[in-house]
Design a protein around this motif. Structure first.
Motif, short mmCIF file in Angstrom:
data_model
loop_
_atom_site.label_atom_id
_atom_site.label_comp_id
_atom_site.label_asym_id
_atom_site.label_seq_id
_atom_site.Cartn_x
_atom_site.Cartn_y
_atom_site.Cartn_z
N GLU A 175 -10.53 -29.74 -0.50
CA GLU A 175 -11.81 -29.33 -0.61
C GLU A 175 -12.01 -27.97 0.54
OE1 GLU A 175 -14.98 -31.86 0.02
OE2 GLU A 175 -14.61 -33.06 -1.91
N PRO B 33 -10.88 -23.97 -1.57
CA PRO B 33 -11.48 -23.87 -2.72
C PRO B 33 -11.00 -23.18 -3.80
CG PRO B 33 -12.77 -22.40 -1.05
CD PRO B 33 -11.82 -23.29 -0.50
N ASN B 34 -10.29 -22.00 -3.62
CA ASN B 34 -9.74 -21.46 -4.69
C ASN B 34 -8.45 -22.29 -5.36
OD1 ASN B 34 -11.02 -19.09 -4.28
ND2 ASN B 34 -9.70 -18.05 -2.85
N GLN C 222 -10.06 -24.85 -7.34
CA GLN C 222 -10.49 -24.61 -8.67
C GLN C 222 -9.34 -24.21 -9.67
OE1 GLN C 222 -13.42 -24.53 -9.92
NE2 GLN C 222 -12.65 -23.73 -11.65
#
Length: 326
Positions: A288, A291-292, A295
């Motif tokens: 977490e 984030p990139n 994702q």
């Protein structure tokens, strides 16, 4: 070979089977002991008699034979092991405060008269794992439950096994099993990629890239960016998968995606742990904070759902084949 130290484990009670009205006597542990002694003696003869040698094979085997002579490793017969080629393994017994062992199932001993080569090859494979334990014990124990490192340990052991087959069995015209022929073919053509795909459900080329990133001197941020770029490249090439008509190639390509999805968390954990002075709790670790990267992983996970059943069926079928084909 009398100088070897043997110790054996019996796991089951032996009960006679009734076949066609006659009692068929099952082999007992005492029946298997001389078979194992003979198998190891014959292995030593084959190993020493080969007109061709290989330095890496010599290194592993001679070292482990020396450890066996000193009683630092034992040989155990497992009466309950699988009846296939998975029936031999190295066990470190570290947490049980016992000496490490090569555990040999009766499958190999029952086959020995007809197919001795597979016993020799499997023994070299397990000697390689044992060698790693004796010479890099801290690393071996720390990473033995790490799927990335475990797969690379397996690739190394299969490579040494292949070198043994090529240099010690083929040169002496010893008949090979189908598995051994498959193994040296894989070694020559893909550098063990197929066996690692089938056996460890991972892409070996991607694992090597993972390891290069993990062990580089770059910052954590740079390493994470590199991993994200790998994922983005996979996403960019995703639409080409349906055009792959040959199943073997398709599975190799899909392995990149499944390896990325499944092992990315482990890799980033390893990267952070390498830089940390304290032990990071793997149970609470997440991506977490990146984030990139998270994702990208989620996008790959979503995209490959359509191929999960096909990939799983292929792995199960091929794994069964290589474990049982003699």
């Amino acid at each position: 070979m009398k100088q070897f130290t043997y110790s054996f484990i019996l796991f089951t009670f032996l009960v006679p089977n009734l076949l066609f009205g006659e009692t068929t006597k099952q082999k007992t542990l005492s029946d298997y002991e001389p078979i194992l002694r003979n198998a190891i003696t014959q292995f030593e003869t084959v190993f020493k008699s080969s007109p061709k040698k290989h330095d890496l094979v010599e290194q592993k085997v001679n070292f482990m034979m020396g450890q066996a002579i000193k009683g630092e490793i034992t040989f155990l017969i497992d009466m309950n092991a699988n009846q296939d080629l998975s029936a031999m393994g190295f066990v470190d017994f570290y947490n049980e405060n016992k000496k490490p062992a090569i555990v040999i199932g009766t499958y190999f001993l029952d086959l020995f008269d007809k197919n001795p080569s597979i016993f020799y090859s499997a023994l070299v494979h397990e000697f390689t794992h044992a060698y790693d334990f004796f010479n890099s014990q801290r690393y071996f124990l720390f990473y033995k439950n790490n799927r990335i490192v475990k797969a690379l340990f397996e690739a190394d052991a299969y490579a040494i096994e292949s070198l043994f087959i090529q240099n010690y069995l083929v040169t002496q015209k010893i008949r090979l099993t189908k598995f051994e022929s498959f193994l040296i073919d894989d070694f020559e053509k893909t550098g063990m990629s197929k066996i690692i795909l089938i056996n460890q459900i991972a892409s070996l080329p991607l694992l090597h890239s993972f390891l290069d990133i993990r062990d580089s001197k770059d910052s954590i941020e740079t390493k994470v960016n590199s991993l994200n770029q790998i994922g983005q490249n996979l996403i960019a090439k995703y639409d080409s998968i349906p055009s792959l008509k040959e199943q073997e190639i398709k599975m190799e390509i899909l392995a990149f995606y499944f390896t990325y999805r499944v092992l990315l968390d482990q890799l980033v954990y390893d990267i952070e742990q390498k830089e940390s002075e304290e032990i990071i709790n793997p149970e609470t670790f997440t991506l977490e904070k990146y984030p990139n990267l998270l994702q990208t992983q989620k996008e790959i996970t979503q995209k490959i759902k359509i191929y999960e059943k096909e990939f799983e069926d292929y792995i199960i079928k091929e794994n069964l084949r290589i474990r049982t084909e003699i």
